[in-house]
Design a protein around this motif. Structure first.
Motif, PDB file in Angstrom:
ATOM      1  N   PHE A 132      20.092   8.746 -24.641  1.00  0.00           N
ATOM      2  CA  PHE A 132      21.007   9.308 -25.638  1.00  0.00           C
ATOM      3  C   PHE A 132      20.340   8.958 -26.878  1.00  0.00           C
ATOM      4  CE2 PHE A 132      24.006   9.418 -22.051  1.00  0.00           C
ATOM      5  CZ  PHE A 132      24.971  10.716 -22.395  1.00  0.00           C
ATOM      6  N   VAL A 133      19.845   7.674 -27.003  1.00  0.00           N
ATOM      7  CA  VAL A 133      19.481   7.173 -28.262  1.00  0.00           C
ATOM      8  C   VAL A 133      18.057   8.044 -28.682  1.00  0.00           C
ATOM      9  CG1 VAL A 133      18.111   5.116 -29.413  1.00  0.00           C
ATOM     10  CG2 VAL A 133      20.243   4.855 -28.017  1.00  0.00           C
ATOM     11  N   ARG A 134      17.153   8.375 -27.884  1.00  0.00           N
ATOM     12  CA  ARG A 134      15.953   9.205 -27.885  1.00  0.00           C
ATOM     13  C   ARG A 134      16.396  10.515 -28.298  1.00  0.00           C
ATOM     14  NH1 ARG A 134      14.101   5.466 -23.808  1.00  0.00           N
ATOM     15  NH2 ARG A 134      14.744   6.975 -22.356  1.00  0.00           N
ATOM     16  N   SER A 135      17.195  11.174 -27.407  1.00  0.00           N
ATOM     17  CA  SER A 135      17.622  12.554 -27.609  1.00  0.00           C
ATOM     18  C   SER A 135      18.224  12.740 -29.033  1.00  0.00           C
ATOM     19  CB  SER A 135      18.550  12.972 -26.618  1.00  0.00           C
ATOM     20  OG  SER A 135      18.064  12.775 -25.202  1.00  0.00           O
ATOM     21  N   TYR A 136      19.007  11.940 -29.401  1.00  0.00           N
ATOM     22  CA  TYR A 136      19.527  12.263 -30.695  1.00  0.00           C
ATOM     23  C   TYR A 136      18.735  11.845 -31.717  1.00  0.00           C
ATOM     24  CZ  TYR A 136      24.281  13.368 -28.625  1.00  0.00           C
ATOM     25  OH  TYR A 136      25.249  14.086 -28.024  1.00  0.00           O
ATOM     26  N   ARG A 138      15.546  12.467 -31.932  1.00  0.00           N
ATOM     27  CA  ARG A 138      14.705  13.742 -32.047  1.00  0.00           C
ATOM     28  C   ARG A 138      15.585  14.684 -32.638  1.00  0.00           C
ATOM     29  NH1 ARG A 138      15.210  17.922 -28.779  1.00  0.00           N
ATOM     30  NH2 ARG A 138      16.186  16.734 -27.256  1.00  0.00           N
ATOM     31  N   LEU A 139      16.889  14.680 -32.613  1.00  0.00           N
ATOM     32  CA  LEU A 139      17.727  15.740 -33.333  1.00  0.00           C
ATOM     33  C   LEU A 139      17.999  15.210 -34.614  1.00  0.00           C
ATOM     34  CD1 LEU A 139      19.712  16.953 -30.380  1.00  0.00           C
ATOM     35  CD2 LEU A 139      18.164  18.041 -31.223  1.00  0.00           C
ATOM     36  N   GLY A 140      17.442  14.204 -35.327  1.00  0.00           N
ATOM     37  CA  GLY A 140      17.799  13.761 -36.567  1.00  0.00           C
ATOM     38  C   GLY A 140      19.053  12.857 -36.723  1.00  0.00           C
ATOM     39  N   LEU A 141      19.446  12.306 -35.442  1.00  0.00           N
ATOM     40  CA  LEU A 141      20.875  11.693 -35.645  1.00  0.00           C
ATOM     41  C   LEU A 141      20.582  10.350 -35.076  1.00  0.00           C
ATOM     42  CD1 LEU A 141      23.117  14.543 -34.414  1.00  0.00           C
ATOM     43  CD2 LEU A 141      23.338  13.407 -36.645  1.00  0.00           C
ATOM     44  N   ALA A 142      20.348   9.200 -35.711  1.00  0.00           N
ATOM     45  CA  ALA A 142      20.554   7.855 -35.177  1.00  0.00           C
ATOM     46  C   ALA A 142      21.729   7.023 -34.970  1.00  0.00           C
ATOM     47  CB  ALA A 142      19.297   7.019 -36.265  1.00  0.00           C
ATOM     48  N   PHE A 143      21.953   6.450 -34.028  1.00  0.00           N
ATOM     49  CA  PHE A 143      23.326   6.027 -33.947  1.00  0.00           C
ATOM     50  C   PHE A 143      23.338   4.759 -34.880  1.00  0.00           C
ATOM     51  CE2 PHE A 143      23.095   7.426 -29.330  1.00  0.00           C
ATOM     52  CZ  PHE A 143      23.893   8.632 -29.515  1.00  0.00           C
ATOM     53  N   ASP A 144      24.780   4.385 -35.427  1.00  0.00           N
ATOM     54  CA  ASP A 144      24.746   3.547 -36.277  1.00  0.00           C
ATOM     55  C   ASP A 144      25.822   2.407 -35.392  1.00  0.00           C
ATOM     56  OD1 ASP A 144      24.277   4.274 -38.876  1.00  0.00           O
ATOM     57  OD2 ASP A 144      25.403   6.175 -38.440  1.00  0.00           O
ATOM     58  N   ARG A 145      26.342   2.746 -34.403  1.00  0.00           N
ATOM     59  CA  ARG A 145      27.092   1.902 -33.597  1.00  0.00           C
ATOM     60  C   ARG A 145      26.980   2.275 -31.884  1.00  0.00           C
ATOM     61  NH1 ARG A 145      32.931  -0.462 -35.571  1.00  0.00           N
ATOM     62  NH2 ARG A 145      32.425  -1.889 -33.859  1.00  0.00           N
ATOM     63  N   LEU A 146      26.895   1.383 -31.257  1.00  0.00           N
ATOM     64  CA  LEU A 146      26.965   1.487 -29.778  1.00  0.00           C
ATOM     65  C   LEU A 146      28.075   0.829 -29.031  1.00  0.00           C
ATOM     66  CD1 LEU A 146      23.602   1.657 -30.623  1.00  0.00           C
ATOM     67  CD2 LEU A 146      23.437   2.738 -28.425  1.00  0.00           C
ATOM     68  N   LEU A 147      28.999   1.506 -28.283  1.00  0.00           N
ATOM     69  CA  LEU A 147      29.775   0.754 -27.691  1.00  0.00           C
ATOM     70  C   LEU A 147      29.733   1.112 -26.066  1.00  0.00           C
ATOM     71  CD1 LEU A 147      31.250   1.626 -30.868  1.00  0.00           C
ATOM     72  CD2 LEU A 147      32.923  -0.037 -29.937  1.00  0.00           C
ATOM     73  N   LEU A 148      29.750   0.187 -25.334  1.00  0.00           N
ATOM     74  CA  LEU A 148      29.401   0.570 -23.857  1.00  0.00           C
ATOM     75  C   LEU A 148      30.398  -0.548 -23.137  1.00  0.00           C
ATOM     76  CD1 LEU A 148      26.148  -0.218 -25.466  1.00  0.00           C
ATOM     77  CD2 LEU A 148      25.949   1.820 -24.387  1.00  0.00           C
ATOM     78  N   TRP A 149      30.797   0.405 -21.793  1.00  0.00           N
ATOM     79  CA  TRP A 149      31.557  -0.429 -20.843  1.00  0.00           C
ATOM     80  C   TRP A 149      30.916  -0.109 -19.590  1.00  0.00           C
ATOM     81  CZ3 TRP A 149      33.540   1.612 -25.151  1.00  0.00           C
ATOM     82  CH2 TRP A 149      34.865   1.129 -25.840  1.00  0.00           C
ATOM     83  N   GLU A 150      30.846  -1.296 -18.913  1.00  0.00           N
ATOM     84  CA  GLU A 150      30.247  -1.364 -17.483  1.00  0.00           C
ATOM     85  C   GLU A 150      30.965  -2.183 -16.581  1.00  0.00           C
ATOM     86  OE1 GLU A 150      28.724  -0.554 -14.142  1.00  0.00           O
ATOM     87  OE2 GLU A 150      27.945   0.734 -15.761  1.00  0.00           O
ATOM     88  N   ALA A 151      31.746  -1.789 -15.642  1.00  0.00           N
ATOM     89  CA  ALA A 151      32.433  -2.612 -14.729  1.00  0.00           C
ATOM     90  C   ALA A 151      31.686  -3.348 -13.756  1.00  0.00           C
ATOM     91  CB  ALA A 151      33.336  -1.387 -13.917  1.00  0.00           C
ATOM     92  N   LYS A 152      30.485  -2.957 -13.501  1.00  0.00           N
ATOM     93  CA  LYS A 152      29.573  -3.649 -12.548  1.00  0.00           C
ATOM     94  C   LYS A 152      29.019  -4.982 -12.979  1.00  0.00           C
ATOM     95  CE  LYS A 152      25.460  -3.525  -9.585  1.00  0.00           C
ATOM     96  NZ  LYS A 152      24.399  -2.633  -9.190  1.00  0.00           N
TER      97      LYS A 152
END
Length: 280
Positions: A132-136, A138-152
């Motif tokens: 997701f980071v690389r794809s966006y 490439r489209l001129g959109l850099a993430f300002d915040r990433l919030l991530l959930w993982e149960a494992k």
């Protein structure tokens, strides 16, 4: 059929061209209206002519996967291919903000990524956040915040070892299940409403491989007009009873839901204005 084969070729060739085009020129690309789906937004202000904007997205077709994934493909790489997805690019986001006159209060508008079922940054078997980071970007959109959930439960060293240093100050990793009880302070929809503003561009991925939880979280989004209005791009792997995918989904497939139900859901989500994609 020859017509379908030609349409698929146009679809995939257009996206290949997009990937080879610099972000600042992607708005100059053309998309065949016989192949791609589109959103049409009309804005009218007093005393001015109406302004119409068109944005494009991949069609809802071919089992909601890559067109080549269901044609005798046996490798997991083919089934997991994401080359069929047409994501939003920076020019579209800027245009949408301008047309809607959306502004953010007390801060610059942000690009926010919420990932429910995050695994690790670059998981070899599953599409991690790195894609997701690389794809966006490439489209001129850099993430300002990433919030991530993982149960494992994961070793924090494994979680952070491959995260690029420049992302660490933006990166919030919750190694807990995504709660479905709306009274919980950690419910993703509650957090979305607390951090996002209408002018932000919000990417929301829902793939926690637990049908009841996914349904509850999606329904919470749909039932809350404020939360629903904040979502711009949405990714969801809907585990329905679809023969070609049962060897991968196995017990995760919902026996009460068919591929027709999946098409109906994604059509409904797109009707709401979400750029809704069937995820892998």
């Amino acid at each position: 059929m020859p017509e379908q084969a030609a349409a698929v070729a146009t679809w995939l060739n257009t996206l290949q061209q997009e990937r080879a085009t610099p972000a600042e020129k992607q708005h100059q690309l053309s998309y065949d209206p016989k192949v791609f789906s589109k959103y049409v937004t009309t804005s009218t202000c007093d005393g001015a002519d109406s302004v119409e904007t068109v944005t494009w997205i991949e069609p809802l077709a071919h089992g909601l996967r890559h067109p080549g994934a269901l044609c005798g493909a046996t490798s997991k790489a083919a089934v997991m291919s994401r080359d069929y997805l047409l994501l939003a690019h920076s020019h579209e986001v800027a245009t949408a903000r301008e047309v809607s006159r959306q502004r953010c209060v007390n801060r610059t508008c942000q690009t926010i990524f919420m990932d429910l079922g995050a695994t690790t940054y670059d998981d070899r078997d599953i599409a991690g956040q790195g894609w997701f980071v690389r794809s966006y970007e490439r489209l001129g959109l850099a993430f300002d915040r990433l919030l991530l959930w993982e149960a494992k439960p994961l070793d924090p060293a494994k979680v952070y070892s491959k995260v690029p240093p420049e992302l660490l100050h933006k990166y919030q990793y919750f190694n807990i299940p995504a709660h479905t009880d709306l009274s919980s302070p950690s419910h993703p929809v509650r957090i979305l409403k607390q951090i996002a503003q209408p002018g932000d561009f919000v990417v929301f991925k829902l793939d926690i491989d637990h049908a009841e939880s996914e349904t509850a979280i999606l329904q919470a989004l749909l039932d809350d007009p404020q939360a629903s209005a904040l979502v711009d791009e949405f990714f969801f792997e809907y585990h329905v009873t679809f023969g070609e995918m049962l060897r991968y989904w196995k017990s995760q497939a919902d026996p009460a839901k068919s591929l027709a139900d999946a098409f109906a859901l994604f059509y409904e989500l797109r009707q709401r204005g979400w750029r809704a994609h069937s995820w892998v």
